[in-house]
Structure formats: structure tokens, C-alpha cells
Write a protein that holds these residues in place. Sequence first.
Motif, short mmCIF file in Angstrom:
data_model
loop_
_atom_site.label_atom_id
_atom_site.label_comp_id
_atom_site.label_asym_id
_atom_site.label_seq_id
_atom_site.Cartn_x
_atom_site.Cartn_y
_atom_site.Cartn_z
N THR A 46 -4.55 -1.98 10.43
CA THR A 46 -5.77 -1.75 11.19
C THR A 46 -6.94 -2.46 10.53
OG1 THR A 46 -6.51 0.24 10.03
CG2 THR A 46 -4.90 0.54 11.80
N LEU A 47 -7.99 -2.67 11.32
CA LEU A 47 -9.19 -3.31 10.80
C LEU A 47 -9.77 -2.50 9.65
CD1 LEU A 47 -10.86 -5.83 11.51
CD2 LEU A 47 -12.33 -4.37 12.89
N GLU A 48 -9.74 -1.17 9.76
CA GLU A 48 -10.30 -0.33 8.72
C GLU A 48 -9.46 -0.42 7.43
OE1 GLU A 48 -13.12 1.58 6.92
OE2 GLU A 48 -13.24 0.94 9.01
N ASP A 49 -8.14 -0.51 7.57
CA ASP A 49 -7.27 -0.70 6.40
C ASP A 49 -7.66 -1.98 5.66
OD1 ASP A 49 -5.63 1.56 6.71
OD2 ASP A 49 -4.32 0.52 8.12
N LYS A 50 -7.85 -3.06 6.41
CA LYS A 50 -8.20 -4.34 5.80
C LYS A 50 -9.57 -4.27 5.11
CE LYS A 50 -5.53 -7.01 9.18
NZ LYS A 50 -5.58 -7.98 10.28
N ARG A 51 -10.53 -3.67 5.79
CA ARG A 51 -11.86 -3.53 5.19
C ARG A 51 -11.79 -2.73 3.89
NH1 ARG A 51 -14.97 -2.00 10.77
NH2 ARG A 51 -15.51 -4.12 11.45
N MET A 52 -11.06 -1.63 3.94
CA MET A 52 -10.98 -0.78 2.75
C MET A 52 -10.33 -1.53 1.60
SD MET A 52 -9.17 2.95 2.27
CE MET A 52 -10.22 3.66 3.53
N TYR A 88 -5.50 -10.11 1.98
CA TYR A 88 -4.81 -9.02 2.66
C TYR A 88 -3.92 -9.64 3.73
CZ TYR A 88 -4.42 -4.21 4.57
OH TYR A 88 -3.97 -2.97 4.97
N ILE A 89 -2.62 -9.44 3.63
CA ILE A 89 -1.66 -9.95 4.61
C ILE A 89 -0.87 -8.77 5.15
CG2 ILE A 89 0.33 -11.45 4.99
CD1 ILE A 89 -0.57 -13.18 2.71
N THR A 90 -0.65 -8.75 6.47
CA THR A 90 0.08 -7.65 7.08
C THR A 90 1.53 -8.05 7.35
OG1 THR A 90 -0.68 -8.31 9.29
CG2 THR A 90 -1.97 -6.66 8.13
N LYS A 91 2.41 -7.04 7.25
CA LYS A 91 3.82 -7.21 7.59
C LYS A 91 4.02 -6.94 9.08
CE LYS A 91 5.37 -5.40 3.09
NZ LYS A 91 6.12 -4.31 2.44
N ILE A 109 0.83 -1.21 0.00
CA ILE A 109 0.00 0.00 0.00
C ILE A 109 0.86 1.25 0.00
CG2 ILE A 109 -1.61 1.40 1.37
CD1 ILE A 109 -3.09 -1.11 2.10
N MET A 110 1.86 1.29 0.88
CA MET A 110 2.68 2.49 1.02
C MET A 110 3.79 2.46 -0.03
SD MET A 110 2.71 2.89 5.18
CE MET A 110 3.06 1.16 5.50
N LEU A 111 3.48 3.05 -1.19
CA LEU A 111 4.38 3.03 -2.34
C LEU A 111 4.69 4.46 -2.79
CD1 LEU A 111 2.60 0.28 -4.46
CD2 LEU A 111 4.84 0.03 -3.38
N PRO A 112 5.84 4.67 -3.43
CA PRO A 112 6.11 5.99 -4.02
C PRO A 112 5.21 6.25 -5.23
CG PRO A 112 8.11 4.60 -3.95
CD PRO A 112 6.97 3.73 -3.59
N TRP A 161 -13.35 -16.51 0.46
CA TRP A 161 -12.21 -15.72 0.94
C TRP A 161 -11.19 -16.55 1.69
CZ3 TRP A 161 -17.02 -13.32 0.73
CH2 TRP A 161 -17.07 -12.10 0.06
N GLY A 162 -11.62 -17.39 2.59
CA GLY A 162 -10.73 -18.01 3.55
C GLY A 162 -10.81 -17.23 4.84
N TYR A 163 -10.93 -17.91 5.97
CA TYR A 163 -11.15 -17.25 7.26
C TYR A 163 -10.13 -16.17 7.55
CZ TYR A 163 -14.49 -20.91 8.54
OH TYR A 163 -15.56 -21.75 8.57
N SER A 164 -8.85 -16.50 7.40
CA SER A 164 -7.80 -15.58 7.84
C SER A 164 -7.70 -14.35 6.95
CB SER A 164 -6.45 -16.30 7.88
OG SER A 164 -6.17 -16.87 6.62
N ALA A 165 -8.33 -14.40 5.78
CA ALA A 165 -8.24 -13.26 4.87
C ALA A 165 -9.21 -12.16 5.23
CB ALA A 165 -8.52 -13.72 3.44
N PHE A 166 -10.13 -12.43 6.14
CA PHE A 166 -11.27 -11.54 6.28
C PHE A 166 -11.40 -11.01 7.70
CE2 PHE A 166 -14.38 -10.48 3.17
CZ PHE A 166 -15.38 -9.88 3.88
N PRO A 167 -11.48 -9.70 7.90
CA PRO A 167 -11.57 -9.15 9.25
C PRO A 167 -12.95 -9.24 9.88
CG PRO A 167 -11.57 -7.38 7.63
CD PRO A 167 -11.35 -8.66 6.87
#
Length: 239
Positions: A87-93, A102-105, A55-58, A188-194
Motif C-alpha cells: 500500500t501507499l502508506e506502507d511505502k511511505r512508512m 522499497y520494492i513490492t513482491k 517486512i513480514m518476518l518472524p 531516490w529514483g522515481y520508481s522508489a518513491f510513492p
Amino acid sequence: MNPKKILLVEDERHVAEGIMLNLQGEGYDMVVAEDGRAALEMYRKHNYDLIILDIMLPVMDGLEVCRKIRTELLGTVPILFLTARDTLEDKRMGLEIGADDYITKPFDLEELILRIRAIFRRQAWLTAPEKATDVYRFAAGTIDFKNFAVETSKGNFHLTNKECLLLKYFTQHPDEILGRDLILDAVWGYSAFPSTRTIDNFILRFRKYFEPDSAHPLYFHTIFGTGYKFTPRGESDHD
């Protein structure tokens, strides 16, 4: 069989190199872009089986890249966000603008590989030929799974990858009450979804496409406390 081609969009070179080496070891054909605008140009010129997108790209952030692919280019390529935005909102968006996962670092490499395999399994299921046709017809209109398109009395609509997956799941289980967990696991798969809120948003979109009166649905029903039901012949909640 040709290897799956993956576009990795990651501006941290050491992270990109590590992911590339490991996914090449899994047999994938890897290409890297270091900013969002370059990724978009590469997508316009080449075909990919998956985009792994930070997400955070130049130049252009990953959310805008995803949004442009889905809304301007009408792209159906699966998109997996791999980002520190957790954040939960980031994942939802991210999921609601059209990402498939959606996987987080920091992330576990084995989990990334499993998620990629799951995405390709779902794509194979989506693109598997039906017994008679790739077009599903019911009382409210037609769904063209091959071309990701819907035709109804309200007009023609282009489907996202996830809309197509969810519609196919519903059409394969007509008149059944489907629990949220079943849908999450299949599409989706359980872990993919908030949360299950995004399923509700998809149902609202389907009502916009198909229902004569979205407030009184005939085809796409929410069964409160249980799940959802698709009734292809049309059925009032008061029937």
C-alpha cells in the motif's frame, strides 16, 4: 576491490535462495538471516554494504529492524525493503523510518539488480571526497558528511543515510530552485518513491536542525508549486 557484502533478511527459503544465487552471480557477497532478531544481531557483529529486508518476518518485523538500526544503533547502512506490503502508506512508512528504497513482491529480478546498482552509485557519490573537506560549513552550522553528523546552535544531530544524501545534493546546488523531479531522480529514483510528501518531511527535519524559527525559514525553503531552495547565507522568504 572486495565485493559488496549484502545481508538478505527473508524467511521464505525458496525466495531467499533465488535472490542469493542471482546476486552472487552479479558478484555480491551474500549472507542470509531468516528472522528480524537474527538480522539485528548479525548487523551488530558485522559490516554490510546493503540490507535487503522483508517486512513480514518472524520474531521481529522488518519495520522494527529498520527503526532500531536507524534510531538505536545510529546505523547508516542502506536498507532496501523487499516485501509484499504494497500500500501507499506502507511505502511511505518504510521510507520515512529510514529505508533507502522499497520494492513490492512479486518483483522483477532485473529491477532489483538495477535498484541495488543505483543505491551503490548514490553511496559512491555521497562518500566521494570533496575538494577541500568532508565538512560543509554555512551560516546555520556544519554538516559532517563522513560521520553523518550535524552541529548547530540547537545541538548535535545524527543524520540518516537519506538525510545525508539530500543535504549533500542541496549543498552542491546552493541558491538554486530545485524541482521535485530533479531531487527524486538524484536522491531516490522515481520508481522508489510513492509521492513527494516525504521530501516535505525531510525539509521539516532540516528546519528543526538548522532554522532559528521553523515557521519562517532562512535556509531551507519550499517554493510552492515548483520545488525547494537551499540558501546557505540565509534568506527570508520575504526578502
